[in-house]
Motif scaffolding. Structure first.
Motif, PDB file in Angstrom:
ATOM      1  N   ASN A 208      -8.988  -2.047 -11.328  1.00  0.00           N
ATOM      2  CA  ASN A 208      -8.806  -0.869 -10.883  1.00  0.00           C
ATOM      3  C   ASN A 208      -8.223  -1.267  -9.361  1.00  0.00           C
ATOM      4  OD1 ASN A 208      -9.241   1.804  -9.495  1.00  0.00           O
ATOM      5  ND2 ASN A 208     -10.987   2.028 -10.598  1.00  0.00           N
ATOM      6  N   THR A 209      -7.051  -0.631  -9.014  1.00  0.00           N
ATOM      7  CA  THR A 209      -6.651  -0.923  -7.690  1.00  0.00           C
ATOM      8  C   THR A 209      -7.564  -0.110  -6.599  1.00  0.00           C
ATOM      9  OG1 THR A 209      -4.923   0.596  -8.138  1.00  0.00           O
ATOM     10  CG2 THR A 209      -4.246  -1.633  -8.594  1.00  0.00           C
ATOM     11  N   GLU A 210      -8.095   0.890  -6.926  1.00  0.00           N
ATOM     12  CA  GLU A 210      -9.072   1.673  -6.099  1.00  0.00           C
ATOM     13  C   GLU A 210      -9.666   0.988  -4.951  1.00  0.00           C
ATOM     14  OE1 GLU A 210     -12.628   4.491  -7.039  1.00  0.00           O
ATOM     15  OE2 GLU A 210     -10.975   5.052  -8.207  1.00  0.00           O
TER      16      GLU A 210
ATOM     17  N   LYS B 218       0.738  -1.142  -0.130  1.00  0.00           N
ATOM     18  CA  LYS B 218      -0.001  -0.142  -0.058  1.00  0.00           C
ATOM     19  C   LYS B 218       0.985   1.317  -0.029  1.00  0.00           C
ATOM     20  CE  LYS B 218      -3.417  -1.955   3.013  1.00  0.00           C
ATOM     21  NZ  LYS B 218      -3.765  -1.767   4.353  1.00  0.00           N
ATOM     22  N   PRO B 219       0.416   2.264  -0.621  1.00  0.00           N
ATOM     23  CA  PRO B 219      -0.890   2.358  -1.319  1.00  0.00           C
ATOM     24  C   PRO B 219      -0.740   1.857  -2.709  1.00  0.00           C
ATOM     25  CG  PRO B 219       0.460   4.457  -1.512  1.00  0.00           C
ATOM     26  CD  PRO B 219       1.201   3.541  -0.529  1.00  0.00           C
ATOM     27  N   PHE B 220      -1.607   1.326  -3.295  1.00  0.00           N
ATOM     28  CA  PHE B 220      -1.544   0.608  -4.430  1.00  0.00           C
ATOM     29  C   PHE B 220      -2.203   1.520  -5.727  1.00  0.00           C
ATOM     30  CE2 PHE B 220      -3.804  -2.399  -1.273  1.00  0.00           C
ATOM     31  CZ  PHE B 220      -2.586  -3.234  -1.163  1.00  0.00           C
ATOM     32  N   SER B 221      -0.849   1.947  -6.196  1.00  0.00           N
ATOM     33  CA  SER B 221      -0.731   3.052  -7.165  1.00  0.00           C
ATOM     34  C   SER B 221      -0.435   2.539  -8.538  1.00  0.00           C
ATOM     35  CB  SER B 221      -0.002   4.277  -6.888  1.00  0.00           C
ATOM     36  OG  SER B 221       1.358   4.028  -6.707  1.00  0.00           O
ATOM     37  N   SER B 222       0.422   1.601  -8.489  1.00  0.00           N
ATOM     38  CA  SER B 222       0.847   1.022  -9.879  1.00  0.00           C
ATOM     39  C   SER B 222       0.218  -0.363 -10.176  1.00  0.00           C
ATOM     40  CB  SER B 222       2.319   1.084  -9.802  1.00  0.00           C
ATOM     41  OG  SER B 222       2.747   0.373 -11.090  1.00  0.00           O
ATOM     42  N   GLU B 223      -0.670  -0.399 -10.907  1.00  0.00           N
ATOM     43  CA  GLU B 223      -1.284  -1.830 -11.482  1.00  0.00           C
ATOM     44  C   GLU B 223      -0.122  -2.654 -11.987  1.00  0.00           C
ATOM     45  OE1 GLU B 223      -4.432  -2.269 -14.112  1.00  0.00           O
ATOM     46  OE2 GLU B 223      -5.422  -0.408 -13.358  1.00  0.00           O
TER      47      GLU B 223
END
Length: 145
Positions: A114-116, A37-42
């Motif tokens: 989506n990693t959102e 985390k944070p999951f920003s890069s797929e």
């Protein structure tokens, strides 16, 4: 102790050990992913999620089809054990569904995801896995005794 009883005990011990090994692999990779985390890069997380999803399905399947089914088959004449296992089944099945849903969402390498929602989905999955582990421990205890 006769050879049939010894063979059954050895099989049961082998099943429990195999489950624990699969569980450990899943939990280790789960924790590695959660720490990203944070999951920003797929792209950075995609291969780990794919591996995790495959391990998760293998683990869930093993618990469902090997441990639970073996317990039901082996203890078919012990009414109290069967009754308890049958009462556990809805919760056990629920955890299976949660794992399948997670895998369906995050394991298709060709589909964009989506990693959102990944942090929330991992949190829910972690709770379900903890619940499943408790249920499996009860099933394994019944299998070994």
């Amino acid at each position: 102790m006769n050879s049939i009883s010894t063979d059954t005990s050895a099989t049961n011990l082998h099943l429990v050990a195999a489950l624990q090994e699969e569980r450990s692999a899943v939990w280790t990779l789960y924790c590695q992913i959660a720490e990203m985390k944070p999951f920003s890069s797929e792209n950075a997380i995609r291969p780990m999620l794919s591996e995790f999803s495959q391990l998760l399905i293998d683990y869930i399947s093993f618990g469902h089809f090997s441990i639970y089914e073996h317990l039901i088959t082996e203890k078919q004449h012990q009414t109290s054990t069967l009754s308890y296992a049958e009462k556990m089944y809805p919760a056990f099945s629920n955890t299976t569904e949660s794992a399948i849903t997670f895998s369906d969402t995050y394991d298709d390498g060709k589909r964009k995801f989506n990693t959102e929602n990944l942090a929330q989905d991992l949190s829910v999955l972690g709770e379900r896995l903890a619940e499943r582990m408790e249920l499996e421990d009860r099933l394994c205890s019944m299998l070994l005794h």
